[in-house]
Design a protein around this motif. Sequence first.
Motif, PDB file in Angstrom:
ATOM      1  N   GLU A   1       9.503   3.468   7.116  1.00 33.90           N
ATOM      2  CA  GLU A   1       9.301   2.017   7.265  1.00 33.90           C
ATOM      3  C   GLU A   1      10.126   1.521   8.439  1.00 33.90           C
ATOM      4  O   GLU A   1      11.340   1.725   8.476  1.00 33.90           O
ATOM      5  CB  GLU A   1       9.693   1.294   5.964  1.00 33.90           C
TER       6      GLU A   1
ATOM      7  N   ASP B   1      -4.011  -2.922   5.143  1.00 33.62           N
ATOM      8  CA  ASP B   1      -4.176  -3.697   6.377  1.00 33.62           C
ATOM      9  C   ASP B   1      -4.270  -2.810   7.622  1.00 33.62           C
ATOM     10  O   ASP B   1      -4.719  -3.273   8.665  1.00 33.62           O
ATOM     11  CB  ASP B   1      -2.998  -4.675   6.559  1.00 33.62           C
TER      12      ASP B   1
ATOM     13  N   ARG C   1       3.251 -13.556   1.505  1.00 30.06           N
ATOM     14  CA  ARG C   1       1.808 -13.287   1.592  1.00 30.06           C
ATOM     15  C   ARG C   1       1.156 -13.876   0.350  1.00 30.06           C
ATOM     16  O   ARG C   1       1.840 -14.320  -0.564  1.00 30.06           O
ATOM     17  CB  ARG C   1       1.547 -11.774   1.618  1.00 30.06           C
TER      18      ARG C   1
ATOM     19  N   ARG D   1       8.798 -11.073   3.060  1.00 27.69           N
ATOM     20  CA  ARG D   1       7.559 -11.439   3.754  1.00 27.69           C
ATOM     21  C   ARG D   1       6.603 -12.184   2.827  1.00 27.69           C
ATOM     22  O   ARG D   1       6.181 -11.643   1.813  1.00 27.69           O
ATOM     23  CB  ARG D   1       6.896 -10.146   4.244  1.00 27.69           C
TER      24      ARG D   1
ATOM     25  N   GLN E   1       3.672 -11.470  -3.688  1.00 27.32           N
ATOM     26  CA  GLN E   1       3.774 -10.137  -3.066  1.00 27.32           C
ATOM     27  C   GLN E   1       5.227  -9.754  -2.816  1.00 27.32           C
ATOM     28  O   GLN E   1       5.583  -8.577  -2.916  1.00 27.32           O
ATOM     29  CB  GLN E   1       2.972 -10.130  -1.766  1.00 27.32           C
TER      30      GLN E   1
ATOM     31  N   ALA F   1       7.474   4.793  13.040  1.00 25.72           N
ATOM     32  CA  ALA F   1       6.543   5.846  13.460  1.00 25.72           C
ATOM     33  C   ALA F   1       6.064   5.528  14.868  1.00 25.72           C
ATOM     34  O   ALA F   1       5.757   4.372  15.183  1.00 25.72           O
ATOM     35  CB  ALA F   1       5.361   5.915  12.507  1.00 25.72           C
TER      36      ALA F   1
ATOM     37  N   ALA G   1       0.836  -1.205   0.000  1.00 19.53           N
ATOM     38  CA  ALA G   1       0.000   0.000   0.000  1.00 19.53           C
ATOM     39  C   ALA G   1       0.875   1.261   0.000  1.00 19.53           C
ATOM     40  O   ALA G   1       0.734   2.140  -0.863  1.00 19.53           O
ATOM     41  CB  ALA G   1      -0.944   0.000   1.200  1.00 19.53           C
TER      42      ALA G   1
HETATM   43  N1  APR Z   1       6.297   2.665  11.543  1.00 15.58           N
HETATM   44  C1  APR Z   1       6.742   2.441  10.286  1.00 15.58           C
HETATM   45  N2  APR Z   1       6.386   1.354   9.581  1.00 15.58           N
HETATM   46  C2  APR Z   1       5.552   0.484  10.149  1.00 15.58           C
HETATM   47  C3  APR Z   1       5.054   0.654  11.450  1.00 15.58           C
HETATM   48  C4  APR Z   1       5.468   1.808  12.153  1.00 15.58           C
HETATM   49  N3  APR Z   1       5.035   2.068  13.403  1.00 15.58           N
HETATM   50  N4  APR Z   1       4.236  -0.386  11.754  1.00 15.58           N
HETATM   51  C5  APR Z   1       4.242  -1.189  10.685  1.00 15.58           C
HETATM   52  N5  APR Z   1       5.034  -0.676   9.703  1.00 15.58           N
HETATM   53  C6  APR Z   1       5.289  -1.237   8.371  1.00 15.58           C
HETATM   54  C7  APR Z   1       5.482  -2.737   8.356  1.00 15.58           C
HETATM   55  O1  APR Z   1       6.809  -3.109   8.667  1.00 15.58           O
HETATM   56  C8  APR Z   1       5.123  -3.068   6.925  1.00 15.58           C
HETATM   57  O2  APR Z   1       6.238  -3.021   6.055  1.00 15.58           O
HETATM   58  O3  APR Z   1       4.147  -1.034   7.571  1.00 15.58           O
HETATM   59  C9  APR Z   1       4.132  -1.988   6.528  1.00 15.58           C
HETATM   60  C10 APR Z   1       2.732  -2.538   6.356  1.00 15.58           C
HETATM   61  O4  APR Z   1       2.732  -3.409   5.267  1.00 15.58           O
HETATM   62  P1  APR Z   1       1.679  -4.617   5.102  1.00 15.58           P
HETATM   63  O5  APR Z   1       1.467  -5.278   6.413  1.00 15.58           O
HETATM   64  O6  APR Z   1       2.154  -5.446   3.968  1.00 15.58           O
HETATM   65  O7  APR Z   1       0.298  -3.874   4.755  1.00 15.58           O
HETATM   66  P2  APR Z   1      -0.253  -3.251   3.395  1.00 15.58           P
HETATM   67  O8  APR Z   1       0.786  -2.462   2.667  1.00 15.58           O
HETATM   68  O9  APR Z   1      -1.545  -2.632   3.763  1.00 15.58           O
HETATM   69  O10 APR Z   1      -0.517  -4.499   2.449  1.00 15.58           O
HETATM   70  C11 APR Z   1      -1.538  -5.403   2.644  1.00 15.58           C
HETATM   71  O11 APR Z   1      -0.497  -7.362   3.432  1.00 15.58           O
HETATM   72  O12 APR Z   1      -1.550  -8.731   5.021  1.00 15.58           O
HETATM   73  C12 APR Z   1      -1.182  -8.587   3.701  1.00 15.58           C
HETATM   74  O13 APR Z   1      -2.693  -9.841   2.482  1.00 15.58           O
HETATM   75  C13 APR Z   1      -2.368  -8.556   2.885  1.00 15.58           C
HETATM   76  O14 APR Z   1      -1.207  -8.586   0.931  1.00 15.58           O
HETATM   77  C14 APR Z   1      -1.905  -7.723   1.768  1.00 15.58           C
HETATM   78  C15 APR Z   1      -0.995  -6.745   2.287  1.00 15.58           C
END
Ligand code: APR
Length: 392
Positions: A32, A287, A44, A42, A101, A125, A13
Amino acid sequence: MRTTVGIIGAGPAGLLLARQLHLAGIDCVVLESRDRAHIEARQRAGMLEQGTVDALRAVGAGARLDAEGLEHHGIELRFDGTSHRVDFPALTGRTVTVYAQTEIVKDLVALHLADGPPLLFGAEALAVAGAESGKPAIRYRHQGREATLECDWAVGCDGFHGVARAAVPAAQRTTYERGYPFSWLGILADVAPSSPELVYARGAGGFALLSMRSPTVSRLYLQVPNGTDPADWPDERIWDELDARLSEGAGPGWTLNRGPVTAKTVTPMRSFVGEPLRHGRLLLAGDAAHIVPPTGAKGLNLAVSDVRLLGRAFEALHRTGSTALLDAYPRAALHRVWQATRFSYDMTTMLHVPPGQSDFDRRMELTRLHRIAASRDAAAEFAAQYTGLPLP
Ligand code: APR
Ligand code: PHB
């Protein structure tokens, strides 16, 4: 540090949104918390709707996807001793694409590091402040120091365990949530997929899924009880159970290819939607805002459709000064989110065998599956959801 759009999280995202903004000439910074190797490894689900493929191509991340992605024209449902193929082009005119992914993240990170705006790894963050005042500030820790990213807009793409959602005051938040009494034991194996298309099986002993990452790597899943320790599942036991569940209803001559297992993990399942998706100048996507169980592989596709809407909205704001599309984002995104939540819930409950299931409930599940096999209308509705609803 100051920017126009501060993005928390470099999952699919956050990375896709950053790319869209960069191409539209809008400043952004991505924070990140993990390192590059971690986010690129990771595992997925890797089943992409056409709209997801289009969005990746549109930002220049389509070259390897087009070369290595596997276009699929259908899936197979195996249940009650029979098998039924759902033909996507015949029912919807659309196809889906298998592309992991991990590879999407690698492609987007490479583009980003080549010419993109700042992407800080190891930048966690801690909190988002000031969203309602019109001047959001993201406090973060990087290289042992605390700092603040001031921005016009903050976007929480920080996944389910992120901090952005917590910036919406508790009194204004509504959470919709459901757990499931089973998990998935997933393996990667260095062996050619046993079937050219995905096979979703509801065996008498529970759910099994045959998926793939490439012509030489299989991805397979088994329904297991919550709390299962992967150590209790030696490779031989996994293959035997996959074989038993996937063979029910398979045609004569079908065999399960076995090979070296290179990864083994257990993942619990949940459905979760947190509303609202916007609080002042903080927006939530992917997510960070919603979770679906993996059956049907909607998680990544929903994350991408959220940021497609956001990308358009920021571009419109940049060009015309109008926030109309940003104002419309929560409603437009949630419409799709709830449809996918319902579809993932249906697919999950229809294909799994919960512990202690009554005979009546078992017949209800099988009846739903038989309806898809018997009715073109039922199959078309299933295929429309699986291949992805159009963006508004
Ligand atoms: N500060 C900075 N980064 C953060 C923090 C924080 N406090 N908390 C989490 N993150 C990062 C994580 O390390 C991760 O790289 O945010 C990112 C979130 O990525 P995803 O969990 O992959 O979420 P998203 O980009 O919404 O993608 C959704 O993930 O669960 C799967 O099936 C779902 O494929 C879909 C994807
Ligand atoms: C996967 O390949 O990981 C996958 C595919 C389809 C699903 C879930 C997971 O429904």
